[in-house]
Design an enzyme around this catalytic site. Structure first.
Site, PDB file in Angstrom:
ATOM      1  N   SER A 191      46.936  88.595  66.700  1.00 48.91           N
ATOM      2  CA  SER A 191      48.716  88.675  66.085  1.00 48.91           C
ATOM      3  C   SER A 191      48.862  86.900  65.023  1.00 48.91           C
ATOM      4  CB  SER A 191      49.188  87.703  67.616  1.00 48.91           C
ATOM      5  OG  SER A 191      49.701  88.920  68.381  1.00 48.91           O
TER       6      SER A 191
ATOM      7  N   SER B  53      51.702  89.869  66.599  1.00 48.42           N
ATOM      8  CA  SER B  53      53.149  89.339  66.407  1.00 48.42           C
ATOM      9  C   SER B  53      53.444  88.015  65.245  1.00 48.42           C
ATOM     10  CB  SER B  53      52.703  88.844  67.489  1.00 48.42           C
ATOM     11  OG  SER B  53      52.523  88.134  68.131  1.00 48.42           O
TER      12      SER B  53
ATOM     13  N   LYS C 137      55.290  79.557  65.015  1.00 45.90           N
ATOM     14  CA  LYS C 137      55.283  79.925  65.425  1.00 45.90           C
ATOM     15  C   LYS C 137      56.715  79.269  66.617  1.00 45.90           C
ATOM     16  CE  LYS C 137      53.333  84.782  67.844  1.00 45.90           C
ATOM     17  NZ  LYS C 137      52.241  84.838  67.598  1.00 45.90           N
TER      18      LYS C 137
END
Lengths: 468, 98
Positions: free
Chosen positions: A169, A145, A70
């Site tokens: 997330s 997210s 990420k």
């Protein structure tokens, strides 16, 4: 072909059926062909990955396995932009501890996964690099997210990925994309090198094709780190050790508060299927109560935004990040650099967080929310006196359509109701896909007491095996 | 808790965060709705509850105070928008009293 597990590729690599560099090339080809439509990656450095793959030690537990990361987890020398204009030119000066641990286990960090800006969002649409699409249906969002991490694994553009989970997330995008995502107990994985959103809630975790891969990654990622004072001294263990042990004799709690609310039919179907399978496999599913379940969203958004407003104060246009070219003094420079660098949702949350911490409101909002947080944690302590694990939905609906602007921010926040509690209480929780629950992927969630990841993974593996 | 209405323009100044007039108006609407919702926390009696600032008990999480290498200066400055002579360059900080 790339929808194969870590253990599949480890066997292929050690048997010499494919080399680590060939595996990187396969993934690079998949990224080139699929990323234009899915937008799971903001950037990837094939040259760097090939060089690392060529030197990979196959005797190590993850030797030669590329892992997507990420965009808010630092990889030395690579862009780490948190999907924000603010960090458009930022290159991380060091590796996050999680990335160091991957490298030490022979893995190759490969690909910067798209995300909601600074991890603020539940749809993957708040990215300065454009929204990510759900590989199961490109007209739908992948969740957020950790949108790119989940979409990349689901689309076969990554074998596995790292995400971060502050209020769901990792688990919610995993559910929306049909892959496995686990948020470990708070403190299990060092946050050093994870760009901070809400420090008392943030936790790094894996998003994977299956439960075994999640356990394999936890084996590498977990452990105390002197560089993160909140990382736990709790001993680590072999998280694969209960993968074959089933659920016979386990007591699984089903919160009454989680079944009454307005869940979509697909979400109810997934939950009922999990209850049936667990019962057939010898577990006992019993009702439990989490009396403060309805308070979690309010407590969470106060705490998370308060911490975010403090953490994001560091982006001032001085040491790193976007800086307006001209300014009429320091305050003007801060204000306009931040105004131009941050996207809408980040600004909205900074305003809310600054407000709840401001003079005259601190006790009414922030202290009150931290007290309610204690009550939420107490609910789980009580519930786990009678059950081994808790079962629930991940999100109230399957993945919404892209560009649905009909929802207010409050309505979007309320959809985090089932994932937030694990963050507030610091508990481990896993999202597991339930095949056949609807047209789009839908998952269920299992939550455990602090440091009960092995039990959690064992139960998830039993469900996965029954459904495969 | 009362919800007197958030003064977004004032809070934005506290946060050193420039907003457009459109953002100020939109955030006022959005956040007043959020604040009206979180006012529901008042219904929970927390008079005897200790606030929970950390999800796990943490005691004296300090490391031994031993010197160790830190980030080299060049690496620390590499992302700075402006630097000069090995330092971060900032606008004039001290302003004359008016």
């Amino acid at each position: 072909m790339l929808h194969r597990s870590i253990s599949h590729w480890r066997r292929a690599l050690t048997a010499g059926q494919i080399s680590p560099t060939e595996l990187v090339q396969e993934l690079d080809a998949a990224m080139r062909s699929k990323n234009p439509a899915v937008n799971a990656f903001i950037s990837w450095d094939t040259e760097a990955a090939l060089a690392e793959a060529a030197a990979a030690d196959l005797s190590l537990p993850l030797g030669g396995i590329p892992i997507a990361v990420k965009d808010n987890i630092c990889i030395q020398g690579q862009p780490t932009r948190c999907a924000s204009r603010m960090l458009g030119n930022f290159k991380a000066p060091y590796d996050a501890t999680a990335v160091c641990r991957l490298r030490a286990a022979g893995a190759v960090p490969f690909g910067r996964a798209n995300m909601d800006e600074f991890a603020m969002g539940s749809a993957g649409e708040n990215s300065a690099f454009g929204p990510t699409c759900n590989p199961a249906d490109l007209q739908h969002v992948p969740g957020g997210s950790s949108s790119g991490s989940a979409a990349a694994v689901a689309a076969g553009m990554a074998i596995a990925a790292l995400g971060s989970d502050t209020g769901g997330s990792i688990r919610q995008p995993a559910s929306h994309c049909g892959v496995v995502g686990i948020k470990p107990t708070y403190g299990r994985i060092s946050r050093y090198g994870l760009v901070a959103f809400a420090s008392s809630l943030d936790q790094i975790g894996p998003i994977t094709q299956n439960v075994e891969d999640a356990a394999l990654l936890l084996n590498v990622l977990c452990g105390h780190d002197a560089a993160d004072s909140t990382s736990s001294l709790h001993p680590t263990e072999d998280f694969t050790s209960a993968l074959g042990s089933g659920v016979k004799g386990l007591r699984i709690g089903l919160p009454v508060e989680y079944t009454s609310a307005g869940n979509a039919p697909e979400v109810e179907a997934a939950l009922q299927k999990a209850i049936r399978t667990l019962t057939e496999a010898g577990a006992e599913v019993v009702e439990v109560s989490l009396p403060h379940a309805e308070a979690v969203v309010s407590a969470y958004y106060i705490i998370a935004c308060a911490e975010a407003s403090s953490n994001l104060a560091r982006f001032d246009g001085i040491r790193y990040g976007y800086r307006v070219p001209d300014s009429a003094g320091l305050s003007d420079l801060y204000s306009r650099s931040r105004g131009a660098g941050f996207g809408s949702e980040v600004k909205r949350r900074i305003i809310l967080g600054t407000y709840v911490l401001s003079g005259g409101y601190y006790d009414a909002y922030y202290t009150k929310a931290q007290k309610v947080r204690a009550l939420v944690a107490q609910d789980f302590t009580e519930a786990f006196k009678g059950v081994d694990l808790i079962l629930g939905p991940v999100a109230p609906t399957p993945a919404p359509r892209l560009h649905d602007d009909s929802l207010t921010p409050l309505q979007v926040y309320l959809s985090d109701i089932y994932t937030i509690p694990a963050n507030l209480a610091g508990l481990p929780a896993i999202s597991l896909p339930v095949p056949g629950a609807g047209a789009l992927p839908v998952g269920v969630q299992l939550l455990g007491p602090h440091f009960a990841e092995t039990r959690l993974l064992g139960a998830a593996a039993a469900l996965e095996a029954a459904w495969s | 808790m009362s919800t007197p209405g958030i003064n977004v323009a004032y809070i934005a100044r506290l946060a050193e965060l420039e907003l457009t007039p459109e953002e100020t108006e939109r955030f006022s609407r959005d956040l007043n709705q959020v604040l009206a919702h979180v006012a529901e926390l008042d219904k929970w009696d927390t008079a005897d509850v200790q606030p929970m600032y950390h999800p796990l008990p943490v005691f004296d999480a300090v490391r031994p105070d031993e010197p160790a290498p830190s980030l080299p200066r060049e690496a620390a400055l590499a992302n700075a928008p402006q630097q000069q002579e090995g330092m971060f360059r900032v606008p004039k900080v001290v302003e004359s009293a008016h």
